[in-house]
Design a protein around this motif. Structure first.
Motif, PDB file in Angstrom:
ATOM      1  N   THR A 179      -0.481   2.676  17.565  1.00  0.00           N
ATOM      2  CA  THR A 179       0.057   2.801  16.211  1.00  0.00           C
ATOM      3  C   THR A 179       1.296   1.929  16.042  1.00  0.00           C
ATOM      4  OG1 THR A 179      -0.812   5.042  16.053  1.00  0.00           O
ATOM      5  CG2 THR A 179       0.903   4.437  14.489  1.00  0.00           C
ATOM      6  N   ASN A 189       1.095   5.658   4.108  1.00  0.00           N
ATOM      7  CA  ASN A 189       0.417   5.270   5.351  1.00  0.00           C
ATOM      8  C   ASN A 189       1.425   5.012   6.458  1.00  0.00           C
ATOM      9  OD1 ASN A 189      -2.122   5.521   4.220  1.00  0.00           O
ATOM     10  ND2 ASN A 189      -2.287   3.357   3.735  1.00  0.00           N
ATOM     11  N   ASN A 190       2.527   4.318   6.119  1.00  0.00           N
ATOM     12  CA  ASN A 190       3.571   4.058   7.113  1.00  0.00           C
ATOM     13  C   ASN A 190       4.175   5.362   7.612  1.00  0.00           C
ATOM     14  OD1 ASN A 190       3.324   1.292   7.166  1.00  0.00           O
ATOM     15  ND2 ASN A 190       4.950   0.947   5.683  1.00  0.00           N
ATOM     16  N   THR A 226       0.944   4.147  -1.746  1.00  0.00           N
ATOM     17  CA  THR A 226      -0.031   4.419  -0.690  1.00  0.00           C
ATOM     18  C   THR A 226       0.408   3.774   0.622  1.00  0.00           C
ATOM     19  OG1 THR A 226      -1.798   4.522  -2.324  1.00  0.00           O
ATOM     20  CG2 THR A 226      -2.454   4.174  -0.034  1.00  0.00           C
ATOM     21  N   GLU A 227       0.947   2.567   0.532  1.00  0.00           N
ATOM     22  CA  GLU A 227       1.422   1.864   1.740  1.00  0.00           C
ATOM     23  C   GLU A 227       2.549   2.637   2.415  1.00  0.00           C
ATOM     24  OE1 GLU A 227       3.498  -2.363   2.912  1.00  0.00           O
ATOM     25  OE2 GLU A 227       2.081  -2.349   1.248  1.00  0.00           O
ATOM     26  N   MET A 263       2.701   8.282   7.727  1.00  0.00           N
ATOM     27  CA  MET A 263       1.710   8.912   8.605  1.00  0.00           C
ATOM     28  C   MET A 263       1.709   8.248   9.983  1.00  0.00           C
ATOM     29  SD  MET A 263       0.500  11.486   7.093  1.00  0.00           S
ATOM     30  CE  MET A 263      -0.770  11.862   8.268  1.00  0.00           C
ATOM     31  N   ASP A 264       1.824   6.927  10.007  1.00  0.00           N
ATOM     32  CA  ASP A 264       1.891   6.204  11.286  1.00  0.00           C
ATOM     33  C   ASP A 264       3.117   6.642  12.085  1.00  0.00           C
ATOM     34  OD1 ASP A 264      -0.441   4.768  10.802  1.00  0.00           O
ATOM     35  OD2 ASP A 264       0.622   3.045   9.959  1.00  0.00           O
ATOM     36  N   GLU A 281       2.489   9.909  13.610  1.00  0.00           N
ATOM     37  CA  GLU A 281       1.575   9.771  14.754  1.00  0.00           C
ATOM     38  C   GLU A 281       2.341   9.370  16.004  1.00  0.00           C
ATOM     39  OE1 GLU A 281      -1.973   7.417  14.425  1.00  0.00           O
ATOM     40  OE2 GLU A 281      -2.425   8.245  12.432  1.00  0.00           O
ATOM     41  N   SER A 296       7.447  -2.505   7.414  1.00  0.00           N
ATOM     42  CA  SER A 296       7.706  -1.106   7.089  1.00  0.00           C
ATOM     43  C   SER A 296       9.171  -0.965   6.732  1.00  0.00           C
ATOM     44  CB  SER A 296       7.411  -0.218   8.298  1.00  0.00           C
ATOM     45  OG  SER A 296       6.076  -0.321   8.678  1.00  0.00           O
ATOM     46  N   ASN A 355       1.574  -5.536  11.224  1.00  0.00           N
ATOM     47  CA  ASN A 355       1.747  -5.547   9.775  1.00  0.00           C
ATOM     48  C   ASN A 355       3.000  -6.322   9.390  1.00  0.00           C
ATOM     49  OD1 ASN A 355      -0.558  -4.038   9.359  1.00  0.00           O
ATOM     50  ND2 ASN A 355       0.529  -2.105   9.031  1.00  0.00           N
TER      51      ASN A 355
END
Length: 110
Positions: free
Chosen positions: A58, A7-8, A3-4, A10-11, A14, A72, A65
């Motif tokens: 973003t 999410n990365n 999931t992480e 998707m970021d 973006e 990441s 993070n």
């Protein structure tokens, strides 16, 4: 894929998306200025800046993070996103300068 990682990813998309939107809007602003439509140019530059702000937000999240121990993965896609954003920022600044020059020359051209 975790999931992480998703999410990365998707970021990253973006950042690419907002950076691309910003570049497109900045070039539209330049085209408007070339037609001496300065109000339209200013509106488009503001919209471009809003897009850059979203991309930067973003990017800042990813940096925070990493600082908090959750880096990441350094992928080609991540590098592309960073390159895309920095290019958009650089081009917008140059276009803003070009619009100021066009405004100064506009009375001579009319």
């Amino acid at each position: 894929m975790t999931t992480e990682a998703m999410n990365n990813e998707m970021d990253i998309f973006e950042i690419i998306s907002h950076g691309g939107n910003a570049r497109g809007l900045a070039y539209e602003a330049l085209e408007a200025a070339e037609e001496f439509e300065f109000e339209k140019a200013e509106t488009l530059i503001k919209e471009a800046q809003d897009e850059l702000n979203l991309a930067h937000k973003t990017q800042t999240k990813l940096i925070q993070n990493e600082l908090n121990g959750h880096p990441s993965e350094k992928t080609l896609l991540m590098i592309h996103a960073q390159d895309h954003l920095m290019t958009a920022i650089s081009e917008q600044k140059l276009i803003e300068h070009m619009i100021r020059i066009i405004k100064k020359l506009a009375p001579v051209q009319k």
